[in-house]
Design a protein around this motif. Structure first.
Motif, PDB file in Angstrom:
ATOM      1  N   GLY A 134      -8.716   8.207  -6.050  1.00  0.00           N
ATOM      2  CA  GLY A 134      -9.415   7.067  -5.454  1.00  0.00           C
ATOM      3  C   GLY A 134      -8.456   5.961  -5.046  1.00  0.00           C
ATOM      4  O   GLY A 134      -8.572   5.389  -3.959  1.00  0.00           O
ATOM      5  N   ARG A 135      -7.484   5.666  -5.920  1.00  0.00           N
ATOM      6  CA  ARG A 135      -6.493   4.635  -5.590  1.00  0.00           C
ATOM      7  C   ARG A 135      -5.613   5.076  -4.416  1.00  0.00           C
ATOM      8  O   ARG A 135      -5.284   4.264  -3.543  1.00  0.00           O
ATOM      9  CB  ARG A 135      -5.645   4.303  -6.819  1.00  0.00           C
ATOM     10  CG  ARG A 135      -6.413   3.544  -7.890  1.00  0.00           C
ATOM     11  CD  ARG A 135      -5.514   3.070  -9.008  1.00  0.00           C
ATOM     12  NE  ARG A 135      -4.888   4.173  -9.723  1.00  0.00           N
ATOM     13  CZ  ARG A 135      -5.399   4.760 -10.816  1.00  0.00           C
ATOM     14  NH1 ARG A 135      -6.553   4.339 -11.314  1.00  0.00           N
ATOM     15  NH2 ARG A 135      -4.760   5.745 -11.412  1.00  0.00           N
ATOM     16  N   LEU A 136      -5.274   6.369  -4.382  1.00  0.00           N
ATOM     17  CA  LEU A 136      -4.492   6.893  -3.263  1.00  0.00           C
ATOM     18  C   LEU A 136      -5.286   6.787  -1.960  1.00  0.00           C
ATOM     19  O   LEU A 136      -4.741   6.395  -0.925  1.00  0.00           O
ATOM     20  CB  LEU A 136      -4.091   8.348  -3.526  1.00  0.00           C
ATOM     21  CG  LEU A 136      -3.340   9.056  -2.402  1.00  0.00           C
ATOM     22  CD1 LEU A 136      -2.034   8.339  -2.079  1.00  0.00           C
ATOM     23  CD2 LEU A 136      -3.094  10.506  -2.777  1.00  0.00           C
ATOM     24  N   ALA A 137      -6.561   7.100  -2.007  1.00  0.00           N
ATOM     25  CA  ALA A 137      -7.403   7.007  -0.810  1.00  0.00           C
ATOM     26  C   ALA A 137      -7.484   5.571  -0.303  1.00  0.00           C
ATOM     27  O   ALA A 137      -7.424   5.320   0.909  1.00  0.00           O
ATOM     28  CB  ALA A 137      -8.800   7.546  -1.101  1.00  0.00           C
ATOM     29  N   LYS A 195      -6.063   4.279   3.233  1.00  0.00           N
ATOM     30  CA  LYS A 195      -6.947   3.629   4.203  1.00  0.00           C
ATOM     31  C   LYS A 195      -6.246   2.411   4.807  1.00  0.00           C
ATOM     32  O   LYS A 195      -6.302   2.187   6.020  1.00  0.00           O
ATOM     33  CB  LYS A 195      -8.253   3.219   3.521  1.00  0.00           C
ATOM     34  CG  LYS A 195      -9.278   2.660   4.458  1.00  0.00           C
ATOM     35  CD  LYS A 195     -10.586   2.391   3.731  1.00  0.00           C
ATOM     36  CE  LYS A 195     -11.610   1.823   4.671  1.00  0.00           C
ATOM     37  NZ  LYS A 195     -12.877   1.568   3.999  1.00  0.00           N
ATOM     38  N   THR A 196      -5.568   1.647   3.969  1.00  0.00           N
ATOM     39  CA  THR A 196      -4.810   0.490   4.457  1.00  0.00           C
ATOM     40  C   THR A 196      -3.682   0.938   5.375  1.00  0.00           C
ATOM     41  O   THR A 196      -3.465   0.360   6.442  1.00  0.00           O
ATOM     42  CB  THR A 196      -4.234  -0.305   3.270  1.00  0.00           C
ATOM     43  OG1 THR A 196      -5.316  -0.753   2.451  1.00  0.00           O
ATOM     44  CG2 THR A 196      -3.427  -1.498   3.737  1.00  0.00           C
ATOM     45  N   ALA A 226       0.834  -1.203   0.000  1.00  0.00           N
ATOM     46  CA  ALA A 226       0.000   0.000   0.000  1.00  0.00           C
ATOM     47  C   ALA A 226       0.868   1.253   0.000  1.00  0.00           C
ATOM     48  O   ALA A 226       0.537   2.246  -0.651  1.00  0.00           O
ATOM     49  CB  ALA A 226      -0.937   0.001   1.201  1.00  0.00           C
ATOM     50  N   GLU A 227       1.989   1.228   0.699  1.00  0.00           N
ATOM     51  CA  GLU A 227       2.889   2.386   0.716  1.00  0.00           C
ATOM     52  C   GLU A 227       3.498   2.622  -0.663  1.00  0.00           C
ATOM     53  O   GLU A 227       3.559   3.757  -1.144  1.00  0.00           O
ATOM     54  CB  GLU A 227       3.992   2.186   1.744  1.00  0.00           C
ATOM     55  CG  GLU A 227       4.915   3.383   1.845  1.00  0.00           C
ATOM     56  CD  GLU A 227       6.022   3.197   2.846  1.00  0.00           C
ATOM     57  OE1 GLU A 227       6.715   4.188   3.098  1.00  0.00           O
ATOM     58  OE2 GLU A 227       6.211   2.084   3.361  1.00  0.00           O
ATOM     59  N   HIS A 255      -3.146   0.478   9.714  1.00  0.00           N
ATOM     60  CA  HIS A 255      -1.976  -0.106  10.386  1.00  0.00           C
ATOM     61  C   HIS A 255      -1.380   0.894  11.379  1.00  0.00           C
ATOM     62  O   HIS A 255      -1.070   0.538  12.508  1.00  0.00           O
ATOM     63  CB  HIS A 255      -0.932  -0.527   9.366  1.00  0.00           C
ATOM     64  CG  HIS A 255       0.221  -1.255   9.964  1.00  0.00           C
ATOM     65  ND1 HIS A 255       0.099  -2.536  10.440  1.00  0.00           N
ATOM     66  CD2 HIS A 255       1.491  -0.893  10.189  1.00  0.00           C
ATOM     67  CE1 HIS A 255       1.257  -2.923  10.938  1.00  0.00           C
ATOM     68  NE2 HIS A 255       2.122  -1.931  10.803  1.00  0.00           N
ATOM     69  N   HIS A 256      -1.212   2.146  10.930  1.00  0.00           N
ATOM     70  CA  HIS A 256      -0.702   3.200  11.814  1.00  0.00           C
ATOM     71  C   HIS A 256      -0.992   4.551  11.152  1.00  0.00           C
ATOM     72  O   HIS A 256      -0.609   4.766  10.000  1.00  0.00           O
ATOM     73  CB  HIS A 256       0.801   3.042  12.035  1.00  0.00           C
ATOM     74  CG  HIS A 256       1.313   3.880  13.158  1.00  0.00           C
ATOM     75  ND1 HIS A 256       1.440   5.237  13.071  1.00  0.00           N
ATOM     76  CD2 HIS A 256       1.720   3.546  14.403  1.00  0.00           C
ATOM     77  CE1 HIS A 256       1.905   5.712  14.207  1.00  0.00           C
ATOM     78  NE2 HIS A 256       2.087   4.687  15.039  1.00  0.00           N
ATOM     79  N   PRO A 257      -1.652   5.465  11.849  1.00  0.00           N
ATOM     80  CA  PRO A 257      -2.034   6.754  11.245  1.00  0.00           C
ATOM     81  C   PRO A 257      -0.857   7.567  10.700  1.00  0.00           C
ATOM     82  O   PRO A 257      -1.030   8.354   9.777  1.00  0.00           O
ATOM     83  CB  PRO A 257      -2.719   7.496  12.390  1.00  0.00           C
ATOM     84  CG  PRO A 257      -3.195   6.423  13.302  1.00  0.00           C
ATOM     85  CD  PRO A 257      -2.195   5.308  13.190  1.00  0.00           C
ATOM     86  N   ALA A 258       0.316   7.389  11.235  1.00  0.00           N
ATOM     87  CA  ALA A 258       1.472   8.149  10.759  1.00  0.00           C
ATOM     88  C   ALA A 258       1.965   7.665   9.379  1.00  0.00           C
ATOM     89  O   ALA A 258       2.777   8.343   8.755  1.00  0.00           O
ATOM     90  CB  ALA A 258       2.618   8.051  11.766  1.00  0.00           C
ATOM     91  N   PHE A 259       1.480   6.540   8.891  1.00  0.00           N
ATOM     92  CA  PHE A 259       1.924   5.993   7.622  1.00  0.00           C
ATOM     93  C   PHE A 259       1.217   6.625   6.418  1.00  0.00           C
ATOM     94  O   PHE A 259       1.596   6.371   5.281  1.00  0.00           O
ATOM     95  CB  PHE A 259       1.700   4.483   7.551  1.00  0.00           C
ATOM     96  CG  PHE A 259       2.661   3.686   8.397  1.00  0.00           C
ATOM     97  CD1 PHE A 259       3.688   4.275   9.083  1.00  0.00           C
ATOM     98  CD2 PHE A 259       2.524   2.316   8.488  1.00  0.00           C
ATOM     99  CE1 PHE A 259       4.569   3.529   9.865  1.00  0.00           C
ATOM    100  CE2 PHE A 259       3.397   1.557   9.243  1.00  0.00           C
ATOM    101  CZ  PHE A 259       4.433   2.173   9.937  1.00  0.00           C
TER     102      PHE A 259
END
Length: 66
Positions: free
Chosen positions: A44-47, A51-52, A13-14, A56-60
């Motif tokens: 949309g793909r970035l969103a 989301k993924t 996802a990153e 896992h961690h909001p800072a990501f």
């Protein structure tokens, strides 16, 4: 070593989010209808990727688009 502690789907996802930020930055959404559609699809793909990452961690969360 850090990558071994993060699940594979989060790492993917990153990578996807970084690629979308570059792609979105390349487009000019007001230039053509096709660019606008590609821009919105990229957002949309970035969103989805963010989301993924946020789950896992909001800072990501990846920022840098629109």
């Amino acid at each position: 070593m850090i990558g071994t502690a993060i699940p594979l789907h989060v790492l993917q996802a990153e990578v996807d989010a970084d690629a979308e930020v570059r792609e979105i930055g390349r487009l000019r959404p007001l230039a053509h209808d096709e660019d606008r559609q590609d821009f919105e699809a990229g957002l949309g793909r970035l969103a989805r990727a963010n989301k993924t990452l946020a789950a896992h961690h909001p800072a990501f969360v990846v920022r840098g688009a629109a």
